[in-house]
Design a protein around this motif. Sequence first.
Motif, PDB file in Angstrom:
ATOM      1  N   LEU A  34       0.642  -0.990   0.225  1.00 42.78           N
ATOM      2  CA  LEU A  34       0.046   0.076  -0.140  1.00 42.78           C
ATOM      3  C   LEU A  34       0.870   1.363   0.068  1.00 42.78           C
ATOM      4  O   LEU A  34       0.689   2.330  -0.574  1.00 42.78           O
ATOM      5  N   LYS A  80       2.373   1.806  -3.475  1.00 45.00           N
ATOM      6  CA  LYS A  80       1.169   2.346  -4.392  1.00 45.00           C
ATOM      7  C   LYS A  80       0.986   3.965  -3.997  1.00 45.00           C
ATOM      8  O   LYS A  80       0.965   4.696  -5.199  1.00 45.00           O
ATOM      9  N   GLU A 124      -0.717   6.281  -6.937  1.00 44.39           N
ATOM     10  CA  GLU A 124      -1.857   5.791  -7.344  1.00 44.39           C
ATOM     11  C   GLU A 124      -2.887   5.622  -6.035  1.00 44.39           C
ATOM     12  O   GLU A 124      -2.583   5.895  -4.896  1.00 44.39           O
ATOM     13  N   GLU A 125      -4.275   5.453  -6.397  1.00 46.64           N
ATOM     14  CA  GLU A 125      -5.430   5.589  -5.369  1.00 46.64           C
ATOM     15  C   GLU A 125      -5.182   3.975  -4.607  1.00 46.64           C
ATOM     16  O   GLU A 125      -4.914   2.978  -5.134  1.00 46.64           O
ATOM     17  N   VAL A 126      -5.192   4.480  -3.176  1.00 43.53           N
ATOM     18  CA  VAL A 126      -5.055   3.240  -2.250  1.00 43.53           C
ATOM     19  C   VAL A 126      -6.392   3.005  -1.642  1.00 43.53           C
ATOM     20  O   VAL A 126      -7.155   4.038  -1.075  1.00 43.53           O
ATOM     21  N   GLU A 127      -7.070   1.747  -1.534  1.00 47.20           N
ATOM     22  CA  GLU A 127      -7.975   1.443  -0.955  1.00 47.20           C
ATOM     23  C   GLU A 127      -7.957   0.784   0.383  1.00 47.20           C
ATOM     24  O   GLU A 127      -7.382  -0.381   0.317  1.00 47.20           O
ATOM     25  N   LEU A 128      -8.404   1.162   1.507  1.00 46.13           N
ATOM     26  CA  LEU A 128      -8.070   0.128   2.347  1.00 46.13           C
ATOM     27  C   LEU A 128      -9.505  -0.683   2.787  1.00 46.13           C
ATOM     28  O   LEU A 128     -10.384  -0.489   3.577  1.00 46.13           O
ATOM     29  N   ARG A 129      -9.648  -2.032   2.069  1.00 45.24           N
ATOM     30  CA  ARG A 129     -10.679  -2.769   2.351  1.00 45.24           C
ATOM     31  C   ARG A 129      -9.946  -4.132   2.777  1.00 45.24           C
ATOM     32  O   ARG A 129      -9.108  -4.564   2.532  1.00 45.24           O
TER      33      ARG A 129
END
Length: 57
Positions: free
Chosen positions: A44, A47, A52-57
Motif C-alpha cells: 500500500l 502504491k 495511485e489510489e489506495v483503498e483500505l478494504r
Amino acid sequence: MSYLPQQYYGYYPAQYQPQFWQALVAGVIDIVIIIALGAWALSLVKKAMKGEEVELR
C-alpha cells in the motif's frame, strides 16, 4: 499420598509437552500473519508513493 515419578521427554515434563508444541505452532502462525500484514502494508505504501489510489478494504 502416593508419589508417582514424573516422566521426562527431553527437558520438559511429559505433561507439559503438548502445551510446548501448541505454543510453538501458535508462535509460527503469528509470525506468518505478521509477515503477511507487513507485506500488505508495504504494498500500500508503494502504491501511495507512486501516486495511485489506495483503498483500505
